[in-house]
Design a protein around this motif. Structure first.
Motif, PDB file in Angstrom:
ATOM      1  N   GLY A  52     -12.125   7.897  -0.609  1.00 47.96           N
ATOM      2  CA  GLY A  52     -10.788   7.501  -1.045  1.00 47.96           C
ATOM      3  C   GLY A  52     -10.128   6.922   0.218  1.00 47.96           C
ATOM      4  O   GLY A  52     -10.769   6.220   1.113  1.00 47.96           O
ATOM      5  N   TYR A  53      -8.795   7.005   0.278  1.00 46.60           N
ATOM      6  CA  TYR A  53      -7.798   6.142   1.165  1.00 46.60           C
ATOM      7  C   TYR A  53      -8.434   6.670   2.677  1.00 46.60           C
ATOM      8  O   TYR A  53      -8.634   7.981   2.920  1.00 46.60           O
ATOM      9  CB  TYR A  53      -6.402   6.464   1.056  1.00 46.60           C
ATOM     10  N   LEU A  54      -8.577   5.636   3.547  1.00 48.71           N
ATOM     11  CA  LEU A  54      -9.175   6.145   4.889  1.00 48.71           C
ATOM     12  C   LEU A  54      -7.879   6.023   5.753  1.00 48.71           C
ATOM     13  O   LEU A  54      -7.005   6.972   6.372  1.00 48.71           O
ATOM     14  CB  LEU A  54     -10.138   5.175   5.421  1.00 48.71           C
ATOM     15  N   ARG A  55      -7.477   4.483   5.950  1.00 45.79           N
ATOM     16  CA  ARG A  55      -6.247   4.248   6.854  1.00 45.79           C
ATOM     17  C   ARG A  55      -5.875   2.791   6.719  1.00 45.79           C
ATOM     18  O   ARG A  55      -6.445   2.049   6.118  1.00 45.79           O
ATOM     19  CB  ARG A  55      -6.705   4.510   8.418  1.00 45.79           C
ATOM     20  N   ALA A  56      -4.447   2.461   7.320  1.00 43.85           N
ATOM     21  CA  ALA A  56      -4.230   1.219   7.310  1.00 43.85           C
ATOM     22  C   ALA A  56      -4.579   0.617   8.767  1.00 43.85           C
ATOM     23  O   ALA A  56      -4.488   1.434   9.624  1.00 43.85           O
ATOM     24  CB  ALA A  56      -2.676   1.179   7.060  1.00 43.85           C
ATOM     25  N   LEU A  68       4.437  -1.473   3.301  1.00 44.35           N
ATOM     26  CA  LEU A  68       3.948   0.040   3.222  1.00 44.35           C
ATOM     27  C   LEU A  68       4.901   0.752   2.382  1.00 44.35           C
ATOM     28  O   LEU A  68       6.201   1.005   2.932  1.00 44.35           O
ATOM     29  CB  LEU A  68       3.749   0.375   4.520  1.00 44.35           C
ATOM     30  N   TYR A  79      -8.290   4.583  16.547  1.00 44.23           N
ATOM     31  CA  TYR A  79      -7.691   5.414  15.238  1.00 44.23           C
ATOM     32  C   TYR A  79      -6.883   6.407  15.995  1.00 44.23           C
ATOM     33  O   TYR A  79      -7.273   6.871  16.971  1.00 44.23           O
ATOM     34  CB  TYR A  79      -8.817   6.048  14.486  1.00 44.23           C
ATOM     35  N   MET A  95       0.883  -1.179   0.106  1.00 42.16           N
ATOM     36  CA  MET A  95       0.048  -0.133  -0.010  1.00 42.16           C
ATOM     37  C   MET A  95       0.870   1.189   0.008  1.00 42.16           C
ATOM     38  O   MET A  95       1.872   1.344   0.621  1.00 42.16           O
ATOM     39  CB  MET A  95      -0.781   0.116   1.369  1.00 42.16           C
ATOM     40  N   ILE A 129       1.449   5.274   0.516  1.00 41.03           N
ATOM     41  CA  ILE A 129       1.207   6.647   1.129  1.00 41.03           C
ATOM     42  C   ILE A 129       2.260   7.848   0.741  1.00 41.03           C
ATOM     43  O   ILE A 129       3.474   7.451   0.962  1.00 41.03           O
ATOM     44  CB  ILE A 129       1.284   6.560   2.623  1.00 41.03           C
ATOM     45  N   HIS A 164      -4.738  15.508   1.509  1.00 41.97           N
ATOM     46  CA  HIS A 164      -5.944  14.795   2.221  1.00 41.97           C
ATOM     47  C   HIS A 164      -5.755  14.537   3.711  1.00 41.97           C
ATOM     48  O   HIS A 164      -6.622  13.478   4.184  1.00 41.97           O
ATOM     49  CB  HIS A 164      -6.496  13.616   1.409  1.00 41.97           C
ATOM     50  N   ARG A 165      -4.799  14.813   4.236  1.00 44.97           N
ATOM     51  CA  ARG A 165      -4.317  14.007   5.662  1.00 44.97           C
ATOM     52  C   ARG A 165      -5.213  14.447   6.573  1.00 44.97           C
ATOM     53  O   ARG A 165      -5.726  13.686   7.702  1.00 44.97           O
ATOM     54  CB  ARG A 165      -2.929  14.672   5.954  1.00 44.97           C
ATOM     55  N   LEU A 173      -1.155  11.295   9.555  1.00 44.09           N
ATOM     56  CA  LEU A 173      -1.534  10.272   8.859  1.00 44.09           C
ATOM     57  C   LEU A 173      -2.575   9.529   9.749  1.00 44.09           C
ATOM     58  O   LEU A 173      -2.161   9.322  10.896  1.00 44.09           O
ATOM     59  CB  LEU A 173      -0.325   9.302   8.271  1.00 44.09           C
TER      60      LEU A 173
END
Length: 147
Positions: A92-96, A69, A132, A12, A14, A83-84, A139
């Motif tokens: 879109g991308y949320l989190r790992a 990663l 979270y 993935m 980032i 987008h942080r 991030l």
């Protein structure tokens, strides 16, 4: 022609502002730095659609060696959007999400690096303790402690 089959999720990616800060953050979680290099050349731009790109990358790997990663810092062209700080319900991308053994101890260590809890650590049934956290450069990552 043979039908394509999924082999695995390779990594993935980032995009970050500071590779050093991101490496320190993900190292604290438990990933190991596998390698660091600059990617450039006409071939790279043909993949991403960004001609003349120069990107410094760091590849981080989980302790089991199965997940990676890729952290990228664009040298050229400059970053266009950020987008942080998007809320957790943004598209879109949320989190790992990372499975850990002692969520309280890890959160405490990450907070010493400047990370902040988004909400709180909660128990989900008898399966996990979850949270979270916003770490290096804002991030968003999830932490899950199996019970």
């Amino acid at each position: 022609m043979a039908t394509s089959e999924l082999l695995r999720m390779d990594n993935m990616g980032i995009v970050v502002e500071s590779l050093d800060k991101a490496i320190a953050f993900f190292s604290e979680i438990g990933l190991k730095l596998e390698g660091r290099m600059v990617i450039e050349g006409e071939w790279a731009g043909r993949i991403t659609g960004l001609p003349n790109q120069r990107v410094e990358i760091a590849m981080m790997v989980t302790p089991d060696g199965h997940s990676r990663l890729e952290l990228s810092r664009f040298l050229d062209p400059e970053v266009m959007e950020d987008h942080r700080n998007a809320p957790v319900n943004a598209l879109g991308y949320l989190r790992a999400m990372f499975a850990v053994t002692n969520i309280d101890e890890l959160v405490e260590r990450l907070q010493k690096q400047g990370a902040t809890l988004v909400g709180e650590i909660v128990k989900y049934e008898n399966a996990y303790r979850l949270c979270y956290i916003r770490g290096a450069e804002g991030l968003l990552v999830g932490l899950a402690q199996p019970l």
